[in-house]
Motif scaffolding. Structure first.
Motif, mmCIF file in Angstrom:
data_model
loop_
_atom_site.group_PDB
_atom_site.id
_atom_site.type_symbol
_atom_site.label_atom_id
_atom_site.label_comp_id
_atom_site.label_asym_id
_atom_site.label_seq_id
_atom_site.Cartn_x
_atom_site.Cartn_y
_atom_site.Cartn_z
ATOM 1 N N GLY A 27 0.868 -1.205 0.062
ATOM 2 C CA GLY A 27 0.043 -0.052 0.021
ATOM 3 C C GLY A 27 0.937 1.349 -0.174
ATOM 4 N N SER A 200 -12.270 -6.041 -12.769
ATOM 5 C CA SER A 200 -12.638 -4.630 -12.927
ATOM 6 C C SER A 200 -11.317 -4.061 -13.906
ATOM 7 C CB SER A 200 -12.001 -3.757 -11.410
ATOM 8 O OG SER A 200 -13.027 -4.365 -10.457
ATOM 9 N N HIS A 240 -5.604 -4.122 -7.831
ATOM 10 C CA HIS A 240 -6.238 -4.124 -6.590
ATOM 11 C C HIS A 240 -6.687 -3.019 -5.965
ATOM 12 C CE1 HIS A 240 -6.715 -5.875 -2.431
ATOM 13 N NE2 HIS A 240 -5.767 -4.900 -2.177
ATOM 14 N N ARG A 241 -6.148 -1.796 -6.095
ATOM 15 C CA ARG A 241 -6.211 -0.467 -5.867
ATOM 16 C C ARG A 241 -7.620 0.200 -6.417
ATOM 17 N NH1 ARG A 241 -2.647 4.786 -5.977
ATOM 18 N NH2 ARG A 241 -3.554 5.844 -4.221
ATOM 19 N N HIS A 243 -9.975 -1.810 -8.016
ATOM 20 C CA HIS A 243 -11.047 -2.389 -7.570
ATOM 21 C C HIS A 243 -11.398 -2.293 -6.363
ATOM 22 C CE1 HIS A 243 -13.374 -6.110 -7.700
ATOM 23 N NE2 HIS A 243 -13.004 -6.504 -6.475
ATOM 24 N N GLN A 244 -10.711 -1.886 -5.357
ATOM 25 C CA GLN A 244 -10.934 -1.279 -4.150
ATOM 26 C C GLN A 244 -11.958 -0.122 -4.422
ATOM 27 O OE1 GLN A 244 -11.061 -3.141 -1.186
ATOM 28 N NE2 GLN A 244 -9.987 -4.689 -2.252
ATOM 29 N N TRP A 245 -11.382 0.749 -5.117
ATOM 30 C CA TRP A 245 -11.958 2.119 -5.569
ATOM 31 C C TRP A 245 -13.396 1.880 -6.076
ATOM 32 C CZ3 TRP A 245 -13.979 4.347 -9.690
ATOM 33 C CH2 TRP A 245 -14.280 5.579 -9.476
ATOM 34 N N TYR A 246 -13.551 0.991 -6.967
ATOM 35 C CA TYR A 246 -14.820 0.750 -7.422
ATOM 36 C C TYR A 246 -15.777 0.260 -6.594
ATOM 37 C CZ TYR A 246 -13.927 1.115 -12.558
ATOM 38 O OH TYR A 246 -13.597 1.426 -13.818
ATOM 39 N N MET A 247 -15.353 -0.561 -5.547
ATOM 40 C CA MET A 247 -16.273 -1.157 -4.513
ATOM 41 C C MET A 247 -16.606 -0.155 -3.598
ATOM 42 S SD MET A 247 -16.251 -4.498 -4.860
ATOM 43 C CE MET A 247 -16.215 -5.771 -3.728
ATOM 44 N N SER A 248 -15.802 0.760 -3.177
ATOM 45 C CA SER A 248 -16.255 1.691 -2.430
ATOM 46 C C SER A 248 -16.962 3.259 -3.108
ATOM 47 C CB SER A 248 -14.963 2.551 -1.423
ATOM 48 O OG SER A 248 -14.400 3.261 -2.503
ATOM 49 N N ARG A 260 -13.654 -9.798 -10.125
ATOM 50 C CA ARG A 260 -12.259 -9.587 -9.468
ATOM 51 C C ARG A 260 -11.521 -8.742 -9.747
ATOM 52 N NH1 ARG A 260 -11.834 -14.614 -6.262
ATOM 53 N NH2 ARG A 260 -10.723 -13.371 -5.004
ATOM 54 N N ALA A 261 -10.082 -8.440 -9.226
ATOM 55 C CA ALA A 261 -9.577 -7.224 -9.755
ATOM 56 C C ALA A 261 -9.035 -7.333 -11.121
ATOM 57 C CB ALA A 261 -8.400 -7.045 -8.664
#
Ligand code: NDP
Length: 267
Positions: A27, A200, A240-241, A243-248, A260-261
Motif C-alpha cells: 500500500g 475490474s 487491486h487498488r 478494484h477497491q476504489w470501484y467497490m467503495s 475480481r480485480a
C-alpha cells in the motif's frame, strides 16, 4: 556496456521487480495519476495527462530508433553474427505497442485535461529509459543469438499471445473511453462488456498477457522476461487498488457484479 556489465545490471533490474511488487502491495503509493491524483501538496511540475503519457512512454520509441540506427550501422550483434529477422519482428511488436501508448492513446484520451504527478511522470520516464535499453539491446545485441527461430513453438505461441494481449488491451481501453461523452467529461462510470464481466481491470490483464507473450516469443532473452515481471509487479497492485476504489465508489451495485480485480476468479 560490455556483456558482463549488462548481465549484472540486468540481474539487479530483474531483482528489483519483486521488491516493487511487495512495496506496492503493502500500500505504499506514490503520488499518482488518474482517479488517484491529488495535487496536494502542490507539485511545481504536474503536466496534463496526455502530455505526461507522451513524456513517460516516448523513451521507448526513441530507444527503438537508436537501436535500429545502431543495427543499420553495424548489421551484426556482439557475437559478430548478423542480426536475424526474428529480432526485428520483436522490435516491431515493441514499436507498435508504443506508437499506440505514446502517441495515439494520449491523443484520444477523454479526462477533462486532468493532470498527472510530476514525480510519477519522471519516475515512469526513467523506468521506460532503463526498460527499453535492456529489452532492445538484449534482443538486437547481447542476447540476439538466444531469440528462437520464427518456426519454433515459443516464437509462434508468443506472437499469438502478444496479439491477444495487444488487441484485448486496446479494446478494454476503448470501453473505458466510450464511458465518457466528450473530451471534458471526467466522470467515472461502471464499465460493462468484454472481460469487464469478470474483472475490474482487463486493460491491465491484457497488458500482462501481451508482455508475457512477448517474453515467450523472445524465449531465452532475459530482459523480455524481466519486462513481463515488472509489468505484472506494477499492474497487479494497481488493479487491486482500482478494484477497491470501484467497490467503495459504487458500493453494493458493484459488489453484486462479482468481479475480481485483474485475473478472472482468482485475483
Ligand atoms: P485507467 O483504467 O486508470 O484509465 C484509463 C483511462 O480511462 C483514463 O483516461 C481514465 O480517466 C479513464 N477511466 C478509467 N476508469 C474509468 C471509468 N470507470 N469511467 C470513465 N473513465 C474511466 O488506466 P491507466 O491510466 O492506469 O492505464 C492506461 C493504459 O496504460 C492501460 O492500457 C494500461 O494497461 C497501460 N499501463 C501499462 C503499464 C505497464 O507497466 N506496462 C503501467 C500503467 C499503465 P482518468 O484519467 O480521469 O482516471
Amino acid at each position: 556496456m560490455w556483456l558482463p556489465e549488462y548481465r549484472l545490471a540486468l540481474a539487479v533490474w530483474t531483482a528489483l521487480a519483486p521488491v516493487a511488487f511487495v512495496v506496492l502491495m503493502l500500500g505504499v503509493q506514490a503520488p499518482n495519476y488518474g482517479r488517484f491524483f491529488s495535487n496536494q501538496p502542490r507539485e511545481w511540475f504536474a503536466p496534463r495527462s496526455d502530455v505526461a503519457w507522451l513524456i513517460m512512454e516516448s523513451p521507448n520509441l526513441v530507444g527503438a530508433v537508436m537501436c535500429l540506427y545502431w543495427c543499420a550501422a553495424r548489421a551484426e550483434n556482439t557475437h559478430g553474427r548478423p542480426v536475424r529477422a526474428e529480432s526485428y519482428v520483436l522490435v516491431a511488436l515493441f514499436v507498435v505497442h508504443y506508437v499506440n501508448r505514446a502517441l495515439i492513446y494520449p491523443l484520444r484520451m477523454k479526462n477533462g485535461q486532468k493532470r498527472t504527478s510530476g514525480f510519477v511522470t519522471c519516475i515512469s520516464c526513467v523506468f521506460c529509459c532503463c526498460n527499453s535499453f535492456f529489452v532492445l539491446s538484449g534482443i538486437l545485441k547481447y542476447d540476439a543469438a538466444r531469440v528462437p527461430a520464427a518456426s519454433s513453438v515459443p516464437f509462434c505461441g508468443g506472437l499469438a499471445l502478444w496479439c491477444i494481449g495487444f488487441l484485448g488491451n486496446i479494446h478494454a481501453d476503448h470501453v473505458l473511453r466510450t464511458l465518457r461523452q466528450h473530451a471534458n467529461d471526467a466522470a467515472y462510470r461502471i464499465p460493462y462488456g468484454g472481460m469487464y464481466r469478470f474483472v475490474s481491470c482487463p486493460n491491465y490483464l491484457f497488458e500482462i498477457i501481451e508482455w508475457s507473450g512477448f517474453a515467450l516469443a523472445a524465449w531465452r532473452v532475459q530482459a523480455a522476461w524481466a519486462f513481463a515481471l515488472w509489468t505484472t509487479a506494477n499492474l497487479l497492485p494497481r488493479a487491486h487498488r482500482v478494484h477497491q476504489w470501484y467497490m467503495s465508489e459504487f458500493d453494493s451495485a458493484y459488489a453484486a457484479l462479482n468481479r475480481r480485480a485483474c485475473v478472472p476468479f482468482i485475483f
